[in-house]
Design a protein around this motif. Structure first.
Motif, PDB file in Angstrom:
ATOM      1  N   CYS A 105     -32.961 -32.749  70.704  1.00 45.31           N
ATOM      2  CA  CYS A 105     -31.617 -33.001  69.679  1.00 45.31           C
ATOM      3  C   CYS A 105     -31.978 -31.720  68.190  1.00 45.31           C
ATOM      4  O   CYS A 105     -30.958 -31.618  67.412  1.00 45.31           O
ATOM      5  CB  CYS A 105     -31.143 -34.061  69.173  1.00 45.31           C
ATOM      6  N   GLY A 106     -33.227 -31.551  68.284  1.00 44.62           N
ATOM      7  CA  GLY A 106     -33.250 -30.636  66.538  1.00 44.62           C
ATOM      8  C   GLY A 106     -32.566 -31.147  65.758  1.00 44.62           C
ATOM      9  O   GLY A 106     -33.450 -32.605  65.081  1.00 44.62           O
ATOM     10  N   ARG A 107     -32.241 -30.900  64.441  1.00 43.34           N
ATOM     11  CA  ARG A 107     -31.308 -31.245  63.321  1.00 43.34           C
ATOM     12  C   ARG A 107     -30.511 -32.344  64.150  1.00 43.34           C
ATOM     13  O   ARG A 107     -30.473 -32.846  62.557  1.00 43.34           O
ATOM     14  CB  ARG A 107     -31.448 -30.316  63.065  1.00 43.34           C
ATOM     15  N   TYR A 108     -29.659 -32.106  65.023  1.00 43.84           N
ATOM     16  CA  TYR A 108     -29.115 -33.523  65.088  1.00 43.84           C
ATOM     17  C   TYR A 108     -29.855 -34.715  65.431  1.00 43.84           C
ATOM     18  O   TYR A 108     -29.235 -36.005  65.667  1.00 43.84           O
ATOM     19  CB  TYR A 108     -28.211 -33.143  66.118  1.00 43.84           C
ATOM     20  N   SER A 109     -30.890 -35.133  65.494  1.00 41.80           N
ATOM     21  CA  SER A 109     -31.327 -36.179  66.439  1.00 41.80           C
ATOM     22  C   SER A 109     -31.695 -37.552  65.226  1.00 41.80           C
ATOM     23  O   SER A 109     -31.600 -36.490  63.661  1.00 41.80           O
ATOM     24  CB  SER A 109     -33.663 -35.656  66.127  1.00 41.80           C
ATOM     25  N   ARG A 110     -31.730 -38.758  65.624  1.00 45.05           N
ATOM     26  CA  ARG A 110     -31.506 -39.355  64.193  1.00 45.05           C
ATOM     27  C   ARG A 110     -33.215 -40.442  65.011  1.00 45.05           C
ATOM     28  O   ARG A 110     -32.943 -41.221  63.480  1.00 45.05           O
ATOM     29  CB  ARG A 110     -29.898 -40.604  65.159  1.00 45.05           C
ATOM     30  N   MET A 111     -33.789 -39.046  64.549  1.00 43.58           N
ATOM     31  CA  MET A 111     -35.078 -40.000  64.885  1.00 43.58           C
ATOM     32  C   MET A 111     -35.467 -39.811  62.928  1.00 43.58           C
ATOM     33  O   MET A 111     -35.407 -38.990  62.456  1.00 43.58           O
ATOM     34  CB  MET A 111     -36.280 -38.689  65.722  1.00 43.58           C
ATOM     35  N   LYS A 112     -36.947 -39.780  63.028  1.00 45.26           N
ATOM     36  CA  LYS A 112     -37.309 -39.686  60.646  1.00 45.26           C
ATOM     37  C   LYS A 112     -38.237 -38.628  60.669  1.00 45.26           C
ATOM     38  O   LYS A 112     -37.889 -38.035  60.450  1.00 45.26           O
ATOM     39  CB  LYS A 112     -38.452 -40.748  60.898  1.00 45.26           C
ATOM     40  N   ASP A 113     -38.710 -38.253  61.873  1.00 44.23           N
ATOM     41  CA  ASP A 113     -39.674 -37.513  61.379  1.00 44.23           C
ATOM     42  C   ASP A 113     -38.553 -35.378  62.606  1.00 44.23           C
ATOM     43  O   ASP A 113     -38.969 -35.604  63.390  1.00 44.23           O
ATOM     44  CB  ASP A 113     -40.383 -36.574  61.068  1.00 44.23           C
ATOM     45  N   ILE A 114     -37.416 -35.208  61.785  1.00 43.17           N
ATOM     46  CA  ILE A 114     -36.572 -34.447  61.967  1.00 43.17           C
ATOM     47  C   ILE A 114     -37.543 -32.924  62.531  1.00 43.17           C
ATOM     48  O   ILE A 114     -37.521 -32.484  61.077  1.00 43.17           O
ATOM     49  CB  ILE A 114     -35.469 -34.455  62.661  1.00 43.17           C
TER      50      ILE A 114
END
Length: 666
Positions: A105-114
């Motif tokens: 997802c790259g910068r679209y991810s909703r993880m903490k460390d994107i």
């Protein structure tokens, strides 16, 4: 033979497809739940049973940083294989073919460390990504290869590499998001190195027998996206590296151009796919707003693509392909492009289903079983709830009679299909009219059902819908006051100055209907899409709208932003369209009175006159229960569903589901 191109087989690597129809990748929103794997297996198995040529799963991340978020899926070790094996085994038992999409997802991810190629925040994400190091990029390439290797162990027929829609690979490709000056950035050769290395590594991991698709952005629709020549160059580069199929992606998620909503003309993006097809020798699939077999057939026959990828149409009708193959395309339950059951919930943290097919994604919940005893059942009301209930009950063997006062089925859909951009809503009543007849339902249309018509029925279901709430205001009976049904049905025409009381879904439908009379034929010109592709991202300056025929003001009591309750993926489109046509929107008003001058309100503590020739009332609905009260007075048991049960929120999604559940339970 009808649809002969669409039904012709094709072989990709060693994978034989019986037709040219692909179920495109979609995230379903329940991937992170405890029962995700059995639900996914049932979901994909039903589509395989329905004859689709190839299924592409929702995106699976090659590492934790690339995950959607808590509701996403990763495949990094053999310990994670059992769930995937449930899916592949279920699909293969039905004779289907399925490939797994690998998506970072790259910068679209909703993880903490994107992470991303460069530390540039996406407009649709509050977090700023960290720039990947050279060593991390090399490791990510290896992660893709490892994910592909594991996909084969899981039993997939291949993989699709997601390089579109603004996700990580697309971010590397575009100057918009890749500001690097090392070997992974700069000119196109550097920017596409990441994708080329991934395709090369994945091809090696797959070997010669399994297929690889790459979903490539045909047109980015964002500033500083790829140029026309760059899109072609990337396609040719991945062809050389062993890609078997190029699947089309259209636009980034952050693009301010609609790409798949019902307001987007069907097949409008085929020109972008055709450019790439003409430049490569491997098959190319078209996607986005291809929802009918006739359109799909024509695109292939005209040489614009080799296959078609459809996602939402397979939510609406999992037997889409089988019906085409049997020559029964007219019986397909068509996707209406509303996004209410699928994309809106997904982008709000929910799970996908389908407005016209509540079973989608919940196949295990909606099991049709023969009743212990067949009964004579009366369903009164031919709107969404009544249609769904009558059909499901009849298919299970009950003797069902459906009553409706209108001469045609559809309820509120009859009005909805008159709204510009919602013409496709007509497909749903048409589907039910045919399906009900095939199921043996007796139709009694064109006359309101009376209590005396319902004697002899063992069960009575009232889906009598809603009526507009009456306006309680001095001057409510003024001749310039009309109801929303008058405008949407065309029974009355609005004057040059219009005040719309209410800025919910119906208020917007009224405004769109009035604005729609200022017809804009060219979707591309309206949204600034350059089909000549002379600028990066294929963007141009939008054309000027035609001079408005009316001065329109929308008003609401709530202090919230007008349109806040609209669908997440379509509301912004409607608001942008109305703003383009200079529709004024006011919130936090207090209605005072109506007279010859217009609508008197208080706004921000000040009295104000909204001069109007026509005042359209869209202030909510009330349940229509007259018949229920009459039947109850006679001692008859009735069951209320849909708007007749609860009109506080006019919601076709809930109505179809409620009707379906009751029809399966009667």
């Amino acid at each position: 033979m009808p649809h002969r191109h669409l039904l012709s087989p094709i072989t990709l690597r060693a994978i034989h497809l019986p037709n040219r129809m692909i179920m495109g990748s979609m995230h379903l929103g329940f991937e992170g739940l405890p029962d995700a794997w059995p639900r996914l297996a049932a979901f994909y198995a039903e589509r395989a049973r329905g004859g689709i040529g190839l299924i592409v799963t929702g995106g699976v991340a090659p590492n934790e940083q690339g995950n959607f978020g808590p509701d996403g899926t990763v495949l990094t070790s053999e310990a994670e294989l059992p769930g995937h094996q449930l899916i592949t085994q279920a699909v293969h038992r039905e004779g289907g073919r399925i490939i797994m999409q690998i998506l970072h997802c790259g910068r679209y991810s909703r993880m903490k460390d994107i992470v991303a190629p460069s530390a540039i925040r996406a407009p649709i994400n509050s977090a700023t990504p960290r720039e990947l190091t050279d060593a991390e990029i090399v490791q990510t390439v290896a992660d893709y290869a490892n994910c592909a290797r594991l996909a084969l162990l899981a039993g997939y027929d291949g993989v699709e590499v997601m390089a579109s829609e603004g996700y990580l690979i697309n971010e590397f490709l575009a100057p918009r998001t890749n500001k690097r000056t090392d070997r992974w950035g700069g000119d196109l050769h550097g920017r596409m190195r990441f994708l080329v290395e991934i395709v090369r590594a994945v091809r090696q991991a797959l070997g010669e027998a399994k297929m690889m698709s790459v979903r490539l952005s045909m047109v980015d629709l964002v500033e500083d996206g790829l140029s026309a020549d760059e899109v072609v160059a990337v396609a040719q580069a991945i062809e050389i590296e062993g890609c078997d199929l190029i699947n089309s992606g259209i636009g980034w998620h952050e693009a301010r151009v609609p790409t798949i909503a019902h307001t987007v003309p069907q097949g409008v993006w085929s020109w972008a796919t055709a450019r790439v097809k003409a430049a490569v020798k491997i098959p190319v699939a078209a996607s986005n707003r291809i929802k009918t077999p006739d359109l799909a057939e024509s695109l292939i026959a005209e040489g614009q693509c080799d296959l078609v990828s459809m996602a939402r149409p397979l939510l609406a009708d999992p037997a889409f392909a089988a019906k085409v193959a049997r020559g029964e395309a007219s019986t397909i339950n068509a996707c209406i492009g509303c996004n209410q059951g699928c994309l809106d919930p997904i982008f709000s943290g929910g799970a996908a289903t389908c407005l016209v097919n509540p079973r989608a994604g919940r196949e295990g919940e909606f099991m049709a079983r023969p009743p212990c005893e067949t009964k004579r059942i009366a369903v009164v009301g031919g709107g969404p709830a009544g249609l769904a209930c009558a059909l499901e009950a009849a298919k299970r063997g009950h003797a069902v009679t459906l009553f409706d006062a209108a001469p045609q089925l559809g309820g509120q859909f009859i009005l909805a299909q008159t709204v510009p951009g919602k013409e496709e809503y007509a497909a749903t009543p048409a589907y039910y009219a045919q399906a009900l007849t095939q199921a043996g339902v007796t139709l009694r249309l064109g006359r309101a059902a009376a209590a005396s018509d319902l004697t002899g029925f063992e069960r009575i279901v009232l889906a009598t819908g809603i009526r507009p709430r009456k306006l309680d205001l001095p001057g409510a009976d003024h001749p310039k006051v009309v109801g929303y049904e008058d405008i949407l049905s065309g029974a009355k025409r609005a004057g040059a100055r219009v005040a719309i009381m209410g800025a919910g879904g119906i208020g917007f439908d009224v405004a769109l209907t009035l604005v729609g009379e200022d017809h804009e034929a060219d979707f591309n010109a309206q949204w600034g899409i350059d089909r000549a592709f002379t600028h990066r991202g294929a963007l141009a300056e939008p054309s000027a709208p035609p001079p408005p025929k009316r001065a329109i003001t929308m008003l609401q009591r709530k202090p919230d932003r007008p349109g806040a309750s609209l669908g997440k993926t379509t509301g912004w489109i409607h608001k942008a369209h109305l703003q383009r046509h200079h529709v004024d929107m006011l919130a936090g008003v207090t209605y005072r009175r109506i007279d010859d001058a217009g609508l008197h309100v208080t706004l921000n503590g000040e009295d104000r006159l909204i001069e109007a020739d026509t005042i359209v009332v869209c202030i909510g609905q009330e349940p229509r229960r007259d018949l229920a009260d009459e039947l109850k007075a006679l001692g008859r048991d009735v069951q209320l569903i849909g708007g007749a049960r609860d009109a506080s929120k006019l919601d076709a999604l809930a109505a179809f589901e409620e009707g379906t559940r009751l029809g399966l339970a009667l």
